[in-house]
Scaffold this motif. Sequence first.
Motif, PDB file in Angstrom:
ATOM      1  N   GLY A 192       0.768  -1.301   0.028  1.00 33.33           N
ATOM      2  CA  GLY A 192      -0.078  -0.022  -0.011  1.00 33.33           C
ATOM      3  C   GLY A 192       0.916   1.378   0.026  1.00 33.33           C
ATOM      4  N   GLN A 193       0.136   2.479  -0.130  1.00 32.59           N
ATOM      5  CA  GLN A 193       0.940   3.658   0.071  1.00 32.59           C
ATOM      6  C   GLN A 193       1.090   4.299   0.925  1.00 32.59           C
ATOM      7  N   GLU A 194       0.637   3.725   2.254  1.00 31.38           N
ATOM      8  CA  GLU A 194       0.846   4.323   3.625  1.00 31.38           C
ATOM      9  C   GLU A 194       1.288   3.090   4.438  1.00 31.38           C
ATOM     10  N   ILE A 195       1.778   3.684   5.756  1.00 29.20           N
ATOM     11  CA  ILE A 195       2.150   2.410   6.619  1.00 29.20           C
ATOM     12  C   ILE A 195       0.792   2.017   7.242  1.00 29.20           C
ATOM     13  N   PRO A 196       0.498   0.621   7.127  1.00 29.89           N
ATOM     14  CA  PRO A 196      -0.631   0.049   7.492  1.00 29.89           C
ATOM     15  C   PRO A 196      -1.223   0.400   8.899  1.00 29.89           C
ATOM     16  N   GLN A 197      -2.593   1.024   8.897  1.00 30.26           N
ATOM     17  CA  GLN A 197      -3.084   1.346  10.262  1.00 30.26           C
ATOM     18  C   GLN A 197      -3.003   0.299  11.149  1.00 30.26           C
ATOM     19  N   PHE A 198      -3.308  -0.973  10.926  1.00 33.66           N
ATOM     20  CA  PHE A 198      -3.329  -2.063  12.010  1.00 33.66           C
ATOM     21  C   PHE A 198      -1.862  -1.964  12.600  1.00 33.66           C
ATOM     22  N   VAL A 199      -0.970  -1.751  11.933  1.00 33.93           N
ATOM     23  CA  VAL A 199       0.481  -1.969  12.375  1.00 33.93           C
ATOM     24  C   VAL A 199       0.616  -0.734  13.348  1.00 33.93           C
ATOM     25  N   MET A 200       0.122   0.495  12.893  1.00 36.16           N
ATOM     26  CA  MET A 200       0.260   1.695  13.816  1.00 36.16           C
ATOM     27  C   MET A 200      -0.408   1.380  14.998  1.00 36.16           C
ATOM     28  N   ASP A 201      -1.498   0.805  15.007  1.00 36.21           N
ATOM     29  CA  ASP A 201      -2.417   0.627  16.261  1.00 36.21           C
ATOM     30  C   ASP A 201      -2.019  -0.259  17.077  1.00 36.21           C
ATOM     31  N   GLU A 202      -1.291  -1.626  16.655  1.00 36.10           N
ATOM     32  CA  GLU A 202      -1.170  -2.703  17.422  1.00 36.10           C
ATOM     33  C   GLU A 202       0.253  -2.786  17.794  1.00 36.10           C
ATOM     34  N   CYS A 203       1.381  -2.063  16.974  1.00 34.57           N
ATOM     35  CA  CYS A 203       2.741  -2.253  17.469  1.00 34.57           C
ATOM     36  C   CYS A 203       3.234  -0.847  17.993  1.00 34.57           C
ATOM     37  N   TYR A 204       3.372  -0.524  19.381  1.00 41.47           N
ATOM     38  CA  TYR A 204       3.631   0.489  19.858  1.00 41.47           C
ATOM     39  C   TYR A 204       4.932   1.035  19.757  1.00 41.47           C
ATOM     40  N   ASP A 205       5.966   0.253  19.308  1.00 36.84           N
ATOM     41  CA  ASP A 205       7.121   0.686  18.902  1.00 36.84           C
ATOM     42  C   ASP A 205       7.170   1.838  17.661  1.00 36.84           C
ATOM     43  N   MET A 206       5.896   1.445  16.827  1.00 34.32           N
ATOM     44  CA  MET A 206       6.047   2.851  15.803  1.00 34.32           C
ATOM     45  C   MET A 206       6.299   4.087  16.111  1.00 34.32           C
ATOM     46  N   GLU A 207       5.410   4.417  17.274  1.00 29.27           N
ATOM     47  CA  GLU A 207       5.518   5.666  17.459  1.00 29.27           C
ATOM     48  C   GLU A 207       6.931   6.413  18.287  1.00 29.27           C
ATOM     49  N   LEU A 208       7.894   5.160  18.469  1.00 26.37           N
ATOM     50  CA  LEU A 208       9.128   5.546  19.079  1.00 26.37           C
ATOM     51  C   LEU A 208      10.067   5.968  17.814  1.00 26.37           C
ATOM     52  N   TYR A 209       9.538   6.100  16.723  1.00 27.78           N
ATOM     53  CA  TYR A 209      10.480   6.241  15.327  1.00 27.78           C
ATOM     54  C   TYR A 209       9.833   7.490  14.526  1.00 27.78           C
ATOM     55  N   GLU A 210      10.844   8.395  14.145  1.00 26.83           N
ATOM     56  CA  GLU A 210      10.420   8.974  12.760  1.00 26.83           C
ATOM     57  C   GLU A 210      10.187   8.415  11.499  1.00 26.83           C
ATOM     58  N   TRP A 211       9.359   8.600  10.754  1.00 28.63           N
ATOM     59  CA  TRP A 211       9.010   8.012   9.559  1.00 28.63           C
ATOM     60  C   TRP A 211       8.825   8.938   8.242  1.00 28.63           C
ATOM     61  N   LYS A 212       9.783   8.679   7.390  1.00 25.08           N
ATOM     62  CA  LYS A 212       9.802   9.611   6.287  1.00 25.08           C
ATOM     63  C   LYS A 212       9.654   8.742   4.764  1.00 25.08           C
ATOM     64  N   LYS A 213       8.685   8.751   4.036  1.00 27.91           N
ATOM     65  CA  LYS A 213       8.447   7.977   2.785  1.00 27.91           C
ATOM     66  C   LYS A 213       9.678   8.242   1.857  1.00 27.91           C
ATOM     67  N   VAL A 214      10.039   7.265   1.157  1.00 26.10           N
ATOM     68  CA  VAL A 214      11.025   7.286   0.451  1.00 26.10           C
ATOM     69  C   VAL A 214      10.493   7.852  -1.061  1.00 26.10           C
ATOM     70  N   ASP A 215      11.392   9.019  -1.614  1.00 25.43           N
ATOM     71  CA  ASP A 215      11.180   9.256  -2.857  1.00 25.43           C
ATOM     72  C   ASP A 215      12.035   8.821  -4.006  1.00 25.43           C
ATOM     73  N   ILE A 216      11.607   7.611  -4.660  1.00 25.88           N
ATOM     74  CA  ILE A 216      12.604   7.009  -5.537  1.00 25.88           C
ATOM     75  C   ILE A 216      13.168   7.673  -6.745  1.00 25.88           C
ATOM     76  N   SER A 217      12.322   8.952  -7.117  1.00 24.43           N
ATOM     77  CA  SER A 217      12.735   9.687  -8.136  1.00 24.43           C
ATOM     78  C   SER A 217      14.061  10.217  -7.491  1.00 24.43           C
ATOM     79  N   ASP A 218      14.540  10.360  -6.241  1.00 25.73           N
ATOM     80  CA  ASP A 218      15.630  11.031  -5.693  1.00 25.73           C
ATOM     81  C   ASP A 218      16.679   9.868  -5.675  1.00 25.73           C
ATOM     82  N   GLU A 219      17.611   9.992  -6.572  1.00 29.30           N
ATOM     83  CA  GLU A 219      18.893   9.145  -6.796  1.00 29.30           C
ATOM     84  C   GLU A 219      19.708   8.913  -5.486  1.00 29.30           C
TER      85      GLU A 219
END
Length: 247
Positions: A192-219
């Motif tokens: 999918g295009q976003e981090i799955p919501q069920f992962v964000m809801d059920e894995c508390y570690d997710m909020e301990l990290y800063e997340w940034k989507k990769v821009d694959i057009s940037d070499e």
Amino acid sequence: MIKSFTSEFPHVERYFWTMVNQPNFKKILGDVKQATSVPPAPSKKPAAQPKETKPKTKDEPKKEAKKEAEKPKAEAADEEEAPKPKPKNPLDLLPPSKMVLDDWKRLYSNTKTNFREVATKGFWDMYDPEGYSLWFCEYKYNEENTVSFVTMNKVGGFLQRMDLARKYAFGKMLVIGKDPPFKVKGLWLFRGQEIPQFVMDECYDMELYEWKKVDISDEAQKERVNQMIEDTEPFEGEPLLDAKCFK
């Protein structure tokens, strides 16, 4: 729990004694000592005395017969209530993707030499930017990572708790640095295009990290993905203390 029991779980044992010996823990708990013997089980309550039975009246046989007649009806009702089907994961309802995640995981695991030419190239050949997305992550509290094995265990625990997403994700987690504090950074591939919501809801570690989507057009970002997949060392000018893979 005595030593002969807890020694069968060395990781849990080490974690426990590490924590209870931290200054902030000791302020509240004081000195913690391990039990030397198993306390005896509490005795069972004395058996209840049988109650005196009264002689049945004339109407009681009729009541019992009625109860027996009602039993088959209740059992039939239970049989009719079939279990409801488990709701589908929203990611299973997405349009089909040309990328088969298991094929990538197999290629990654089986490539032992020429990794850049075989596995990394194979990844980009398989990658479907419409069906999947790539994400960089970095631990928010790297200044706390002052003990190497605690930092590595922290990452290992995160990957264990991500097991719920194994069907939909692939990840690399790097512990970086020769000396503390150690940096924890990662790369994740999600369906999918976003981090799955069920992962964000059920894995508390997710909020301990800063997340940034990769821009694959940037070499530059694309090359960073390559280096994280390959466990390139040095990474961003520093040695790797550990590299873990979620697949």
